[in-house]
Design a protein around this motif. Structure first.
Motif, PDB file in Angstrom:
ATOM      1  N   PHE A  45      56.158 -33.361  -5.168  1.00 17.30           N
ATOM      2  CA  PHE A  45      55.579 -34.526  -5.925  1.00 17.30           C
ATOM      3  C   PHE A  45      54.173 -34.642  -6.243  1.00 17.30           C
ATOM      4  O   PHE A  45      53.795 -34.634  -7.435  1.00 17.30           O
ATOM      5  N   ARG A  46      53.159 -33.998  -5.343  1.00 19.55           N
ATOM      6  CA  ARG A  46      51.799 -34.011  -5.624  1.00 19.55           C
ATOM      7  C   ARG A  46      51.597 -32.970  -6.664  1.00 19.55           C
ATOM      8  O   ARG A  46      50.700 -33.273  -7.793  1.00 19.55           O
ATOM      9  N   ARG A  47      52.207 -31.867  -6.956  1.00 18.58           N
ATOM     10  CA  ARG A  47      52.084 -30.922  -7.784  1.00 18.58           C
ATOM     11  C   ARG A  47      52.361 -31.267  -9.194  1.00 18.58           C
ATOM     12  O   ARG A  47      51.779 -31.090 -10.278  1.00 18.58           O
ATOM     13  N   ASN A  48      53.618 -32.052  -9.305  1.00 14.63           N
ATOM     14  CA  ASN A  48      54.138 -32.352 -10.594  1.00 14.63           C
ATOM     15  C   ASN A  48      53.622 -33.873 -11.023  1.00 14.63           C
ATOM     16  O   ASN A  48      53.753 -34.016 -12.232  1.00 14.63           O
ATOM     17  N   PHE A  49      53.098 -34.627 -10.285  1.00 14.83           N
ATOM     18  CA  PHE A  49      52.628 -36.072 -10.576  1.00 14.83           C
ATOM     19  C   PHE A  49      51.409 -36.307  -9.841  1.00 14.83           C
ATOM     20  O   PHE A  49      51.045 -37.139  -9.239  1.00 14.83           O
ATOM     21  N   PRO A  50      50.290 -35.491 -10.413  1.00 19.76           N
ATOM     22  CA  PRO A  50      49.026 -35.609  -9.777  1.00 19.76           C
ATOM     23  C   PRO A  50      48.272 -36.785 -10.112  1.00 19.76           C
ATOM     24  O   PRO A  50      47.604 -37.401  -9.649  1.00 19.76           O
ATOM     25  N   ASP A  51      48.578 -37.352 -11.400  1.00 24.78           N
ATOM     26  CA  ASP A  51      47.782 -38.414 -12.077  1.00 24.78           C
ATOM     27  C   ASP A  51      48.441 -39.782 -11.284  1.00 24.78           C
ATOM     28  O   ASP A  51      47.692 -40.812 -10.851  1.00 24.78           O
ATOM     29  N   THR A  52      49.768 -39.658 -11.010  1.00 20.76           N
ATOM     30  CA  THR A  52      50.394 -40.726 -10.206  1.00 20.76           C
ATOM     31  C   THR A  52      49.798 -40.902  -8.756  1.00 20.76           C
ATOM     32  O   THR A  52      49.403 -41.761  -8.352  1.00 20.76           O
ATOM     33  N   CYS A  53      49.475 -39.412  -8.328  1.00 23.46           N
ATOM     34  CA  CYS A  53      48.993 -39.602  -6.786  1.00 23.46           C
ATOM     35  C   CYS A  53      47.672 -40.209  -6.876  1.00 23.46           C
ATOM     36  O   CYS A  53      47.330 -40.799  -5.964  1.00 23.46           O
ATOM     37  N   ALA A  54      46.857 -39.845  -7.919  1.00 23.35           N
ATOM     38  CA  ALA A  54      45.485 -40.388  -8.161  1.00 23.35           C
ATOM     39  C   ALA A  54      45.504 -41.676  -8.162  1.00 23.35           C
ATOM     40  O   ALA A  54      44.487 -42.446  -7.799  1.00 23.35           O
ATOM     41  N   GLU A  55      46.325 -42.340  -8.819  1.00 30.23           N
ATOM     42  CA  GLU A  55      46.350 -43.987  -9.078  1.00 30.23           C
ATOM     43  C   GLU A  55      46.919 -44.548  -7.998  1.00 30.23           C
ATOM     44  O   GLU A  55      46.158 -45.506  -7.454  1.00 30.23           O
ATOM     45  N   LEU A  56      47.846 -43.922  -6.981  1.00 29.81           N
ATOM     46  CA  LEU A  56      48.236 -44.567  -5.785  1.00 29.81           C
ATOM     47  C   LEU A  56      46.953 -44.484  -4.821  1.00 29.81           C
ATOM     48  O   LEU A  56      46.917 -45.440  -4.117  1.00 29.81           O
ATOM     49  N   SER A  57      46.224 -43.474  -4.732  1.00 28.69           N
ATOM     50  CA  SER A  57      45.222 -43.214  -3.870  1.00 28.69           C
ATOM     51  C   SER A  57      44.078 -44.431  -4.014  1.00 28.69           C
ATOM     52  O   SER A  57      43.764 -44.892  -3.246  1.00 28.69           O
TER      53      SER A  57
END
Length: 126
Positions: A45-57
């Motif tokens: 998930f982190r590899r394919n959706f880095p922008d979403t991970c950054a937003e959630l963080s």
């Protein structure tokens, strides 16, 4: 030889999962919870959706900061109320002590004026 390959969810699916998890828990989901909900490994998930991970963080940090500020405000408020209560009690004791000292001062001044009105007796010489 081909391995099992699962299709990745689209951005709309990820946003829908974020909405579902947010309404269920009442707070922004973690990246791990979101990946698990979507049936993906955390790293995938982190590899394919880095922008979403950054937003959630970023959202998690902001909400933690707000909760920390709210908790700090509540503890400061409780501490200030305690200090105010203690200082009010000490002020009452100080007022009582000043009143007592004022009455003692008045009594001693009255006694001093009365003592000065006494004429001293001289000793007889032999």
């Amino acid at each position: 030889m081909t391995g099992y390959r699962r299709l990745l969810p689209g951005r709309a699916d990820v946003q829908a999962a974020i909405y579902i998890l947010t309404t269920e828990t009442g707070r922004t989901p973690s990246v791990l919870a979101l990946a698990t909900h979507l049936g993906l490994a955390n790293t995938t998930f982190r590899r394919n959706f880095p922008d979403t991970c950054a937003e959630l963080s970023a959202t998690a940090r902001a909400s933690n900061g707000a909760q920390d500020a709210d908790a700090r405000l509540k503890t400061d408020n409780a501490r200030l109320r305690r200090e105010n209560r203690d200082l009010t009690a000490e002020l009452g004791l100080a007022i009582a002590a000043i009143q007592r000292l004022s009455t003692d001062n008045d009594r001693l001044r009255t006694a001093l004026h009365a003592a000065r009105a006494v004429t001293p007796l001289h000793r007889r010489s032999r």
